[in-house]
Design a protein around this motif. Structure first.
Motif: not given
Length: 53
Positions: A7-11, A15-19, A24-30
């Motif tokens: 499970n390497d892909l975390t919220p 966020i980092q990848i999309l940024k 820009e997304v918040d934690l809930e969106e991620a």
């Protein structure tokens, strides 16, 4: 297999990848994005294994 390795892909990572791509997304969106991507990946693998892809 270690749970952390599967499970390497975390919220936070989402966020980092999309940024980096200018979104820009918040934690809930991620978390919602990550859940959606996992569902799509599961469907794609199932279809492939059943020979429908």
């Amino acid at each position: 297999m270690d749970k952390e390795k599967t499970n390497d892909l975390t919220p936070e990572r989402v966020i980092q990848i999309l940024k980096k791509k200018g979104t820009e997304v918040d934690l809930e969106e991620a978390q919602a994005i990550l859940e959606f991507v996992k569902k799509i990946a599961h469907i794609a693998v199932n279809q492939y294994l059943r020979g429908k892809l």
